[in-house]
Design a protein around this motif. Structure first.
Motif, PDB file in Angstrom:
ATOM      1  N   SER A   4     -12.429  16.584   7.705  1.00 21.08           N
ATOM      2  CA  SER A   4     -11.870  17.727   8.417  1.00 21.08           C
ATOM      3  C   SER A   4     -11.393  17.296   9.790  1.00 21.08           C
ATOM      4  CB  SER A   4     -12.928  18.821   8.586  1.00 21.08           C
ATOM      5  OG  SER A   4     -13.410  19.222   7.341  1.00 21.08           O
ATOM      6  N   ARG A   5     -10.321  17.952  10.236  1.00 22.08           N
ATOM      7  CA  ARG A   5      -9.817  17.701  11.585  1.00 22.08           C
ATOM      8  C   ARG A   5      -8.964  18.888  11.996  1.00 22.08           C
ATOM      9  NH1 ARG A   5      -5.244  13.512  13.136  1.00 22.08           N
ATOM     10  NH2 ARG A   5      -4.732  14.521  15.060  1.00 22.08           N
ATOM     11  N   ASP A   6      -9.043  19.272  13.234  1.00 24.17           N
ATOM     12  CA  ASP A   6      -8.240  20.393  13.714  1.00 24.17           C
ATOM     13  C   ASP A   6      -6.832  19.931  14.047  1.00 24.17           C
ATOM     14  OD1 ASP A   6     -10.252  22.158  13.435  1.00 24.17           O
ATOM     15  OD2 ASP A   6     -10.908  22.076  15.526  1.00 24.17           O
ATOM     16  N   THR A   7      -5.838  20.655  13.562  1.00 28.62           N
ATOM     17  CA  THR A   7      -4.442  20.452  13.926  1.00 28.62           C
ATOM     18  C   THR A   7      -4.040  21.717  14.648  1.00 28.62           C
ATOM     19  OG1 THR A   7      -4.097  19.157  11.944  1.00 28.62           O
ATOM     20  CG2 THR A   7      -2.145  20.016  13.013  1.00 28.62           C
ATOM     21  N   THR A   8      -3.893  21.651  15.939  1.00 26.94           N
ATOM     22  CA  THR A   8      -3.781  22.816  16.828  1.00 26.94           C
ATOM     23  C   THR A   8      -4.945  23.733  16.470  1.00 26.94           C
ATOM     24  OG1 THR A   8      -2.170  23.946  15.417  1.00 26.94           O
ATOM     25  CG2 THR A   8      -1.301  22.568  17.153  1.00 26.94           C
ATOM     26  N   ALA A   9      -4.672  24.912  15.960  1.00 26.73           N
ATOM     27  CA  ALA A   9      -5.757  25.805  15.569  1.00 26.73           C
ATOM     28  C   ALA A   9      -5.874  25.878  14.053  1.00 26.73           C
ATOM     29  CB  ALA A   9      -5.524  27.182  16.153  1.00 26.73           C
ATOM     30  N   VAL A  10      -5.270  24.932  13.340  1.00 25.15           N
ATOM     31  CA  VAL A  10      -5.308  24.916  11.882  1.00 25.15           C
ATOM     32  C   VAL A  10      -6.091  23.693  11.430  1.00 25.15           C
ATOM     33  CG1 VAL A  10      -3.934  24.789   9.774  1.00 25.15           C
ATOM     34  CG2 VAL A  10      -3.124  26.133  11.696  1.00 25.15           C
ATOM     35  N   ARG A  11      -7.087  23.937  10.629  1.00 27.26           N
ATOM     36  CA  ARG A  11      -7.932  22.862  10.119  1.00 27.26           C
ATOM     37  C   ARG A  11      -7.371  22.388   8.786  1.00 27.26           C
ATOM     38  NH1 ARG A  11     -14.351  23.480   9.617  1.00 27.26           N
ATOM     39  NH2 ARG A  11     -14.629  21.415  10.492  1.00 27.26           N
ATOM     40  N   ASP A  31       1.418  20.666  11.009  1.00 26.01           N
ATOM     41  CA  ASP A  31       1.574  20.791  12.457  1.00 26.01           C
ATOM     42  C   ASP A  31       3.012  21.172  12.813  1.00 26.01           C
ATOM     43  OD1 ASP A  31       0.401  20.640  15.059  1.00 26.01           O
ATOM     44  OD2 ASP A  31       1.466  18.749  15.365  1.00 26.01           O
ATOM     45  N   ALA A  32       3.986  20.610  12.085  1.00 23.33           N
ATOM     46  CA  ALA A  32       5.395  20.927  12.337  1.00 23.33           C
ATOM     47  C   ALA A  32       5.676  22.402  12.059  1.00 23.33           C
ATOM     48  CB  ALA A  32       6.295  20.047  11.477  1.00 23.33           C
ATOM     49  N   GLY A  44      -6.318  28.931  11.131  1.00 31.99           N
ATOM     50  CA  GLY A  44      -6.747  29.035   9.745  1.00 31.99           C
ATOM     51  C   GLY A  44      -7.086  27.685   9.166  1.00 31.99           C
ATOM     52  N   GLU A  45      -6.914  27.564   7.846  1.00 33.33           N
ATOM     53  CA  GLU A  45      -7.333  26.358   7.151  1.00 33.33           C
ATOM     54  C   GLU A  45      -6.379  26.012   6.017  1.00 33.33           C
ATOM     55  OE1 GLU A  45     -11.675  25.326   6.269  1.00 33.33           O
ATOM     56  OE2 GLU A  45     -10.958  26.174   4.372  1.00 33.33           O
ATOM     57  N   VAL A  46      -6.176  24.711   5.832  1.00 33.06           N
ATOM     58  CA  VAL A  46      -5.389  24.183   4.717  1.00 33.06           C
ATOM     59  C   VAL A  46      -6.304  23.237   3.940  1.00 33.06           C
ATOM     60  CG1 VAL A  46      -3.404  22.760   4.048  1.00 33.06           C
ATOM     61  CG2 VAL A  46      -3.209  24.353   5.965  1.00 33.06           C
ATOM     62  N   ARG A  47      -6.360  23.417   2.614  1.00 30.29           N
ATOM     63  CA  ARG A  47      -7.186  22.549   1.763  1.00 30.29           C
ATOM     64  C   ARG A  47      -6.299  21.831   0.757  1.00 30.29           C
ATOM     65  NH1 ARG A  47      -9.581  27.330   2.048  1.00 30.29           N
ATOM     66  NH2 ARG A  47      -9.076  27.935  -0.085  1.00 30.29           N
ATOM     67  N   ILE A  48      -6.491  20.530   0.654  1.00 29.10           N
ATOM     68  CA  ILE A  48      -5.744  19.716  -0.303  1.00 29.10           C
ATOM     69  C   ILE A  48      -6.749  19.065  -1.236  1.00 29.10           C
ATOM     70  CG2 ILE A  48      -4.175  17.763  -0.583  1.00 29.10           C
ATOM     71  CD1 ILE A  48      -3.194  18.353   2.260  1.00 29.10           C
ATOM     72  N   TRP A  60      -2.220  17.467  -8.118  1.00 26.70           N
ATOM     73  CA  TRP A  60      -2.503  17.806  -6.728  1.00 26.70           C
ATOM     74  C   TRP A  60      -2.324  19.305  -6.506  1.00 26.70           C
ATOM     75  CZ3 TRP A  60      -3.837  14.275  -2.872  1.00 26.70           C
ATOM     76  CH2 TRP A  60      -3.785  12.934  -3.254  1.00 26.70           C
ATOM     77  N   SER A  61      -3.196  19.880  -5.681  1.00 28.27           N
ATOM     78  CA  SER A  61      -3.057  21.290  -5.315  1.00 28.27           C
ATOM     79  C   SER A  61      -3.374  21.450  -3.833  1.00 28.27           C
ATOM     80  CB  SER A  61      -3.983  22.175  -6.147  1.00 28.27           C
ATOM     81  OG  SER A  61      -5.329  21.863  -5.870  1.00 28.27           O
ATOM     82  N   ALA A  62      -2.793  22.479  -3.242  1.00 26.70           N
ATOM     83  CA  ALA A  62      -3.026  22.776  -1.828  1.00 26.70           C
ATOM     84  C   ALA A  62      -3.030  24.287  -1.641  1.00 26.70           C
ATOM     85  CB  ALA A  62      -1.940  22.146  -0.960  1.00 26.70           C
ATOM     86  N   VAL A  63      -3.909  24.738  -0.764  1.00 27.50           N
ATOM     87  CA  VAL A  63      -4.018  26.157  -0.436  1.00 27.50           C
ATOM     88  C   VAL A  63      -4.072  26.280   1.079  1.00 27.50           C
ATOM     89  CG1 VAL A  63      -5.429  28.232  -0.640  1.00 27.50           C
ATOM     90  CG2 VAL A  63      -5.312  26.634  -2.548  1.00 27.50           C
ATOM     91  N   ALA A  64      -3.274  27.180   1.620  1.00 23.26           N
ATOM     92  CA  ALA A  64      -3.294  27.453   3.057  1.00 23.26           C
ATOM     93  C   ALA A  64      -3.657  28.917   3.253  1.00 23.26           C
ATOM     94  CB  ALA A  64      -1.938  27.162   3.672  1.00 23.26           C
ATOM     95  N   GLU A  65      -4.629  29.154   4.119  1.00 28.45           N
ATOM     96  CA  GLU A  65      -5.020  30.511   4.510  1.00 28.45           C
ATOM     97  C   GLU A  65      -4.927  30.568   6.026  1.00 28.45           C
ATOM     98  OE1 GLU A  65      -8.839  31.466   2.890  1.00 28.45           O
ATOM     99  OE2 GLU A  65      -8.248  30.831   0.886  1.00 28.45           O
ATOM    100  N   LEU A  66      -3.874  31.212   6.526  1.00 25.37           N
ATOM    101  CA  LEU A  66      -3.598  31.231   7.960  1.00 25.37           C
ATOM    102  C   LEU A  66      -3.500  32.661   8.471  1.00 25.37           C
ATOM    103  CD1 LEU A  66      -0.733  28.577   8.120  1.00 25.37           C
ATOM    104  CD2 LEU A  66      -3.180  28.189   8.393  1.00 25.37           C
ATOM    105  N   ARG A  67      -3.815  32.819   9.757  1.00 24.16           N
ATOM    106  CA  ARG A  67      -3.559  34.061  10.478  1.00 24.16           C
ATOM    107  C   ARG A  67      -2.413  33.794  11.433  1.00 24.16           C
ATOM    108  NH1 ARG A  67      -5.212  38.981   9.315  1.00 24.16           N
ATOM    109  NH2 ARG A  67      -5.468  39.572  11.473  1.00 24.16           N
TER     110      ARG A  67
END
Length: 138
Positions: A4-11, A31-32, A44-48, A60-67
């Motif tokens: 885990s690592r924070d990218t701005t306010a998105v993990r 981040d872009a 929020g959070e992004v999971r890969i 491969w799958s990815a889910v992003a849950e952001l506010r």
């Protein structure tokens, strides 16, 4: 492995089987999207994750849950490669965060047209009839 690592306010989180190169690429792309000018606060959070089933079409799958401001954006993506799933997720996130940002903009709020203004309608006494359609008698 749960890195885990924070990218701005998105993990950005990686499940088992996700290599460091794909994780770094994901951080760069996410981040872009979330640091573009004009967006409200994003967190929020992004999971890969990489599936263990190698015979599957989309490993491969990815889910992003952001506010985004006061809006929730949830995005899913699947692909056969790590870079492919990140690219798909980035495209979908860009589109959905744009929609959420436009809904958030206070400058886009319009005022009610004059005919919708809060004006009381005529009362029963003004019309001279009661609710059943008969004439009001004093």
């Amino acid at each position: 492995m749960d890195t885990s690592r924070d990218t701005t306010a998105v993990r950005v989180r990686a499940g088992a089987g996700v290599d460091e190169e794909t994780l770094a690429y994901a951080r760069l792309k996410i981040d872009a999207v979330v640091t573009r000018p004009g967006l409200p606060a994003v967190h929020g959070e992004v999971r890969i994750a990489k599936s263990g089933a190698h015979d599957a079409a989309h490993v491969w799958s990815a889910v992003a849950e952001l506010r985004v401001g006061n809006r929730t954006v949830v995005t899913h993506a699947e692909d056969a490669s790590g870079h492919g799933v990140v690219d798909r997720l980035q495209d979908r996130l860009r589109s959905r965060t744009d929609k959420a940002a436009h809904a958030w903009e206070p400058a886009r709020r319009t005022t009610a047209p004059p005919w919708r203004a809060e004006q009381p309608g005529p009362s029963v006494e003004d019309i001279g009839e009661d609710a059943s359609g008969g004439t009001v008698q004093d």
